[in-house]
Scaffold this motif. Structure first.
Motif, PDB file in Angstrom:
ATOM      1  N   ALA A  39       0.599  -1.096   0.136  1.00 21.45           N
ATOM      2  CA  ALA A  39      -0.049  -0.283   0.067  1.00 21.45           C
ATOM      3  C   ALA A  39       0.454   1.473  -0.105  1.00 21.45           C
ATOM      4  CB  ALA A  39      -0.564   0.131   1.051  1.00 21.45           C
ATOM      5  N   SER A  40       0.548   2.015  -0.127  1.00 22.97           N
ATOM      6  CA  SER A  40       0.625   3.631   0.058  1.00 22.97           C
ATOM      7  C   SER A  40      -0.289   3.774   1.386  1.00 22.97           C
ATOM      8  CB  SER A  40       0.205   4.695  -0.561  1.00 22.97           C
ATOM      9  OG  SER A  40       1.033   4.396  -1.845  1.00 22.97           O
ATOM     10  N   TYR A  41       0.663   4.856   2.456  1.00 20.01           N
ATOM     11  CA  TYR A  41      -0.051   5.103   3.059  1.00 20.01           C
ATOM     12  C   TYR A  41       0.367   6.764   4.718  1.00 20.01           C
ATOM     13  CZ  TYR A  41       3.785   3.013   5.733  1.00 20.01           C
ATOM     14  OH  TYR A  41       4.591   2.178   6.315  1.00 20.01           O
ATOM     15  N   LYS A 235       1.432   4.946  -5.257  1.00 14.61           N
ATOM     16  CA  LYS A 235       2.551   4.047  -5.475  1.00 14.61           C
ATOM     17  C   LYS A 235       3.142   3.321  -5.020  1.00 14.61           C
ATOM     18  CE  LYS A 235       4.081   8.990  -5.342  1.00 14.61           C
ATOM     19  NZ  LYS A 235       4.555  10.315  -4.178  1.00 14.61           N
ATOM     20  N   GLY A 236       2.041   3.040  -3.704  1.00 14.05           N
ATOM     21  CA  GLY A 236       2.724   1.215  -3.608  1.00 14.05           C
ATOM     22  C   GLY A 236       3.847   1.000  -2.545  1.00 14.05           C
ATOM     23  N   GLY A 237       3.800  -0.584  -2.357  1.00 13.92           N
ATOM     24  CA  GLY A 237       5.233  -0.380  -1.677  1.00 13.92           C
ATOM     25  C   GLY A 237       6.076  -0.592  -0.938  1.00 13.92           C
ATOM     26  N   ILE A 243       3.105  14.259   5.538  1.00 17.69           N
ATOM     27  CA  ILE A 243       2.117  15.651   4.716  1.00 17.69           C
ATOM     28  C   ILE A 243       0.459  15.645   5.618  1.00 17.69           C
ATOM     29  CG2 ILE A 243       0.895  15.986   2.745  1.00 17.69           C
ATOM     30  CD1 ILE A 243       1.879  14.999   1.030  1.00 17.69           C
ATOM     31  N   TYR A 244       0.204  16.801   6.085  1.00 13.71           N
ATOM     32  CA  TYR A 244      -0.872  16.346   7.175  1.00 13.71           C
ATOM     33  C   TYR A 244      -1.957  17.088   6.388  1.00 13.71           C
ATOM     34  CZ  TYR A 244      -4.282  18.374   9.811  1.00 13.71           C
ATOM     35  OH  TYR A 244      -5.893  19.196  10.578  1.00 13.71           O
ATOM     36  N   TYR A 245      -3.418  15.404   7.003  1.00 11.18           N
ATOM     37  CA  TYR A 245      -4.575  15.157   6.309  1.00 11.18           C
ATOM     38  C   TYR A 245      -5.164  15.597   7.323  1.00 11.18           C
ATOM     39  CZ  TYR A 245      -1.267  13.908   2.265  1.00 11.18           C
ATOM     40  OH  TYR A 245      -1.054  13.127   1.059  1.00 11.18           O
ATOM     41  N   THR A 246      -7.007  16.094   7.011  1.00 12.56           N
ATOM     42  CA  THR A 246      -7.521  14.855   7.704  1.00 12.56           C
ATOM     43  C   THR A 246      -9.129  14.558   6.845  1.00 12.56           C
ATOM     44  OG1 THR A 246      -8.649  17.231   7.583  1.00 12.56           O
ATOM     45  CG2 THR A 246      -7.785  17.488   9.142  1.00 12.56           C
ATOM     46  N   HIS A 247      -9.720  14.311   7.096  1.00 13.37           N
ATOM     47  CA  HIS A 247     -10.570  13.779   6.387  1.00 13.37           C
ATOM     48  C   HIS A 247     -12.058  14.506   5.807  1.00 13.37           C
ATOM     49  CE1 HIS A 247     -11.592  10.309   8.931  1.00 13.37           C
ATOM     50  NE2 HIS A 247     -12.183  10.682   9.990  1.00 13.37           N
ATOM     51  N   ASP A 275      -0.787  12.812  -3.270  1.00 11.86           N
ATOM     52  CA  ASP A 275       0.796  11.871  -3.400  1.00 11.86           C
ATOM     53  C   ASP A 275       1.153  10.536  -2.803  1.00 11.86           C
ATOM     54  OD1 ASP A 275       4.120  12.894  -2.541  1.00 11.86           O
ATOM     55  OD2 ASP A 275       3.004  12.159  -0.610  1.00 11.86           O
ATOM     56  N   LEU A 276       0.148  10.280  -2.467  1.00 17.96           N
ATOM     57  CA  LEU A 276       0.268   9.205  -2.435  1.00 17.96           C
ATOM     58  C   LEU A 276      -0.174   7.724  -3.921  1.00 17.96           C
ATOM     59  CD1 LEU A 276      -1.958   8.594   1.139  1.00 17.96           C
ATOM     60  CD2 LEU A 276       0.424   8.311   0.661  1.00 17.96           C
TER      61      LEU A 276
END
Length: 281
Positions: A39-41, A235-237, A243-247, A275-276
């Motif tokens: 995944a990307s996370y 992107k995965g792997g 980066i700051y994220y919210t819902h 970006d993911l």
């Protein structure tokens, strides 16, 4: 905009855990050993500031706001007349959607608690234009709010909607401690291990589908909480960022994937999750 076939999005909501409860937790072997390496996370994803308990966060993912709601009251109390929410924007753009809810009967619009199902984890039923204003017999609601058990058949028949909001029941979403495991994180991880492969092996996913797995809110503070993205276009792997994220970021991302406007509520101010991804949208 890419000219590829329309995207299929799966949004899976888990409950009430900080990312520090999940990442590296031996109770979550599937997430840590199988999903994350593919995944990307995110490492800095939060519920909106002071937005608790559950219901305001589900509403936020659908509308970019909590409408001033800070409780888990049923739709009979907290229903909203606005049409400015995601599934109505999708409907108006002829983009199909379903809310798959584990443990509902599928015989009525699920406006009240039903066994291990709770409406507070199903944001669509808080909107009058979905439920014909809290009508248990609303045909539109019944057609779009379906038992989770139907997802596998829809995937197999390749009849799955383009936007799919998926809520496991309160034993499977890490909310409650239930028999036989009595370990909410392990219960949710086990559910994912039994259910994600069906999506991952589907045509809908393999042709550029996107799975988002997130948590509704932090157990402590506002997070960070988990946001995991699986997609042939991610992107995965094991890629992660800070980066700051919210819902609001997630809602903005889904609107961008489907090309629907306007950006709802706080989605207009948010950084999307692009970006993911390798290719986005």
């Amino acid at each position: 905009k890419s000219s590829k076939s329309p995207k299929t999005v799966f949004m899976i909501l888990m409950e009430n855990h900080n990312w520090s409860d999940i990442q590296g937790n031996p109770s979550a072997p599937y997430i840590n050993n199988t999903i994350l390496p593919l995944a990307s996370y995110t490492q800095q994803y939060y519920n909106p500031p002071n937005n608790h308990p559950s219901e305001p966060n589900y509403l936020w993912l659908e509308a970019g706001t909590n409408f001033g709601i800070y409780n888990d009251n049923p739709p009979s109390v907290n229903h909203q007349s606005t049409t400015m929410h995601l599934v109505t924007l999708l409907k108006n753009a002829n983009i199909s959607w379903k809310s798959y809810q584990e443990s509902i009967s599928g015989k009525d619009c699920p406006l009240t608690n039903e066994g291990l199902y709770v409406p507070k984890h199903n944001p669509m039923v808080f909107f009058d234009d979905v439920t014909n204003t809290n009508d248990p017999q609303s045909a539109y609601c019944i057609a779009h709010d379906r038992p989770y058990s139907e997802l596998a058949t829809d995937l197999q028949n390749n009849t799955v909607a383009q936007y799919n909001f998926i809520t496991p029941n309160v034993c499977d979403d890490m909310h409650d401690s239930c028999a036989p495991l009595y370990d909410p994180v392990k219960q949710g991880d086990t559910w994912l291990s039994q259910n994600l492969p069906t999506i991952l092996n589907s045509q809908a996913y393999q042709k550029g589908g996107i799975i988002f797995i997130t948590w509704d809110e932090a157990a402590v503070g506002d997070g960070p909480i988990g946001m995991i993205v699986l997609s042939p276009d991610a992107k995965g792997g094991g890629y992660s960022n800070t980066i700051y994220y919210t819902h609001s970021s997630t809602l903005r991302t889904v609107e961008e994937i489907f090309g629907v406007t306007p950006l709802l509520g706080d989605a207009a101010n948010a950084t999307d999750l692009s970006d993911l991804f390798k290719t986005f949208p």
